[in-house]
Design an enzyme around this catalytic site. Structure first.
Site, PDB file in Angstrom:
ATOM      1  N   ASP A 219       0.749  -1.118   0.034  1.00 10.67           N
ATOM      2  CA  ASP A 219      -0.032   0.005  -0.038  1.00 10.67           C
ATOM      3  C   ASP A 219       0.863   1.322   0.150  1.00 10.67           C
ATOM      4  O   ASP A 219       1.887   1.476  -0.767  1.00 10.67           O
ATOM      5  CB  ASP A 219      -0.987   0.101   1.263  1.00 10.67           C
ATOM      6  CG  ASP A 219      -2.041   1.044   1.105  1.00 10.67           C
ATOM      7  OD1 ASP A 219      -2.783   0.815   0.381  1.00 10.67           O
ATOM      8  OD2 ASP A 219      -2.269   2.030   1.784  1.00 10.67           O
ATOM      9  N   TYR A 349      -2.382  11.338   2.075  1.00 17.05           N
ATOM     10  CA  TYR A 349      -2.906  11.248   0.828  1.00 17.05           C
ATOM     11  C   TYR A 349      -2.926  12.429   0.008  1.00 17.05           C
ATOM     12  O   TYR A 349      -2.592  12.523  -1.277  1.00 17.05           O
ATOM     13  CB  TYR A 349      -4.189  10.610   0.792  1.00 17.05           C
ATOM     14  CG  TYR A 349      -4.307   9.295   0.807  1.00 17.05           C
ATOM     15  CD1 TYR A 349      -4.770   8.307  -0.265  1.00 17.05           C
ATOM     16  CD2 TYR A 349      -4.152   8.453   2.112  1.00 17.05           C
ATOM     17  CE1 TYR A 349      -4.753   7.149  -0.247  1.00 17.05           C
ATOM     18  CE2 TYR A 349      -4.125   7.039   2.148  1.00 17.05           C
ATOM     19  CZ  TYR A 349      -4.240   6.343   1.153  1.00 17.05           C
ATOM     20  OH  TYR A 349      -4.358   4.932   1.274  1.00 17.05           O
ATOM     21  N   HIS A 405      -5.465  -7.381   1.177  1.00 16.72           N
ATOM     22  CA  HIS A 405      -4.607  -6.347   1.198  1.00 16.72           C
ATOM     23  C   HIS A 405      -3.964  -6.295   2.631  1.00 16.72           C
ATOM     24  O   HIS A 405      -2.801  -5.676   2.558  1.00 16.72           O
ATOM     25  CB  HIS A 405      -5.652  -5.035   1.059  1.00 16.72           C
ATOM     26  CG  HIS A 405      -5.227  -3.593   1.417  1.00 16.72           C
ATOM     27  ND1 HIS A 405      -4.365  -3.139   0.131  1.00 16.72           N
ATOM     28  CD2 HIS A 405      -4.897  -2.646   2.168  1.00 16.72           C
ATOM     29  CE1 HIS A 405      -3.854  -2.090   0.466  1.00 16.72           C
ATOM     30  NE2 HIS A 405      -4.227  -1.807   1.548  1.00 16.72           N
TER      31      HIS A 405
END
Length: 427
Positions: A219, A349, A405
């Site tokens: 990730d 982000y 994930h």
């Protein structure tokens, strides 16, 4: 081999030494003393123990007791987001059965530390192997993960003899918390990109005295790990990712050389992410502060935001508790809650999307460090090996038959075995 800790790091091509803040009115002797104290503080590695005040837990319980749940479309289940009945069940468990103090004790069984790098306290656990020639490895989580994600792997990696392995596969394990995540300090200024974080973690491994080390990440952490492999290739012996990226070798014909199965898998994963999963990324990448008010003030809002991703991104047939226990889910949420880092984690982000520094590998630069790519079926995306090889020196490419994930928490044995195999020839 190990190296002595160095009190420097590279940011934007500049070598920064020390962190002393000096006043122009101070006498020379005082300035030298202040600079020395600042340098010593920056290089200091300090033990850390998690100890959440009782007042924080009491406040949390009051908020959970007074929670105001929204309505839900009849029969919606998880279609519109976090299912109401499941969240109510989880909150009831949170209030009446979940024991944070027990989870705290378990986390504190790991040796944890903090050290200041680039003006921020970096939190990490450091578990040395008993074997003399263990290979150091740094492990980096993503969002909405925490350092806790690797907790099931620490002992097996450090002590393989007692965990289905052999002594020669032992690792000295370092698990870091990204800046603004969990117990690492929150950035107070703009500009904390993946590149900058990578430089911080390179300095951390130098400060711990490691001359050769491996990296594992997925990730967001994969972007940081990639930057480390690019900038510290003299010391990084191998890079292992469970989310490799890449570009088609021939942009004019992206499907050239791919099997029908590879094309179908890539198209299905891309459509799934773009149609159903990109929303969180766009919100956190554009308006993280607005989102943060709700996440920081409401524990059930925070739980709904995080748990929905654990349920959707695991290989669990839509049942999050096939992949994780309620205690594991709530421990993850609690780390964000007690540190108030949901907003700063979301801001990461925005930094990645709006800074000139690329969050991923620049097309013109290829990682030459040997790289292992492991593909779990529940992962958000899929990159074929031929594409990954445009960005990485891929020496191992493995498909797993289960896992998603959050592979380290969901399938720790599979990932542990894969790391042993990948790094075996790099010691």
């Amino acid at each position: 081999m190990k190296r002595s800790g160095l009190n420097w790091w590279v940011l934007g091509g500049l070598m920064v030494v020390g962190t002393g803040i000096l006043s122009q009115t101070e006498p020379v002797g005082s300035m030298v003393s202040s600079a020395a104290e600042g340098t010593q503080r920056a290089a200091e590695v300090r033990p850390f123990v998690i100890d959440v005040p009782d007042s924080e837990l009491s406040d949390l319980n009051r908020r959970l007791t007074r929670a105001r749940f929204p309505d839900e479309i009849e029969g919606a289940e998880w279609t519109y987001g976090t299912n109401l009945s499941y969240l109510k069940e989880l909150v009831d468990y949170w209030r009446n059965q979940f024991d944070w103090r027990d989870q705290e004790r378990q986390l504190n069984m790991f040796s944890q530390f903090k050290t200041e790098i680039d003006g921020l306290d970096v939190h990490f656990l450091h578990h040395r192997a008993s074997e003399p020639n263990a290979l150091p490895i740094i492990m980096i989580h993503g969002w909405p993960g925490t350092f806790f994600e690797f907790s099931k792997m620490v002992e097996p990696l450090a002590d393989p003899v007692n965990h289905r392995g052999v002594a020669s596969d032992a690792f000295d394990v370092v698990v870091v918390s990204l800046p603004g995540y969990g117990f690492s300090e929150k950035p107070r200024r703009q500009g904390h990109s993946r590149v900058r974080t990578g430089a911080m973690f390179v300095e951390l491994m130098a400060r711990l005295g490691y001359d050769r080390y491996g990296i594992q990440a997925g990730d967001v952490g994969a972007s940081v790990a990639t930057q480390m492999a690019l900038s510290d290739s003299d010391h990084v012996v191998g890079l292992h990712l469970n989310s490799c990226s890449g570009l088609p070798p021939d942009p004019s014909d992206p499907n050239a050389g791919l099997s029908p199965e590879e094309i179908a898998r890539m198209q299905e994963r891309r459509a799934y992410f773009n149609d159903d999963e990109r929303g969180y990324q766009r919100i956190q990448g554009t308006r993280p502060q607005t989102l943060g008010y709700g996440l920081n003030d409401s524990p059930i809002g925070l739980a709904a935001w995080i748990i929905e991703k654990y349920r959707t991104w695991c290989d669990c047939d839509g049942n999050p508790e096939r992949g994780f226990t309620k205690d594991e889910l709530l421990t993850t949420v609690m780390i964000y809650w007690v540190t108030q880092t949901a907003t700063s984690a979301a801001r990461y982000y925005y930094e990645g999307m709006h800074l000139p520094e690329p969050p991923y590998v620049p097309q013109t630069r290829r990682v030459e460090v040997p790289t292992g790519c492991t593909v779990f079926p529940g992962e958000l995306g899929y990159t074929p090996r031929s594409w990954a090889e445009t960005r990485f020196n891929v020496s191992r490419f493995t498909f797993m038959d289960r896992g998603g994930h959050f592979a380290a928490l969901e399938q720790p044995e599979l990932l542990t075995d894969e790391l042993r195999l990948f790094f075996r020839d790099m010691r």
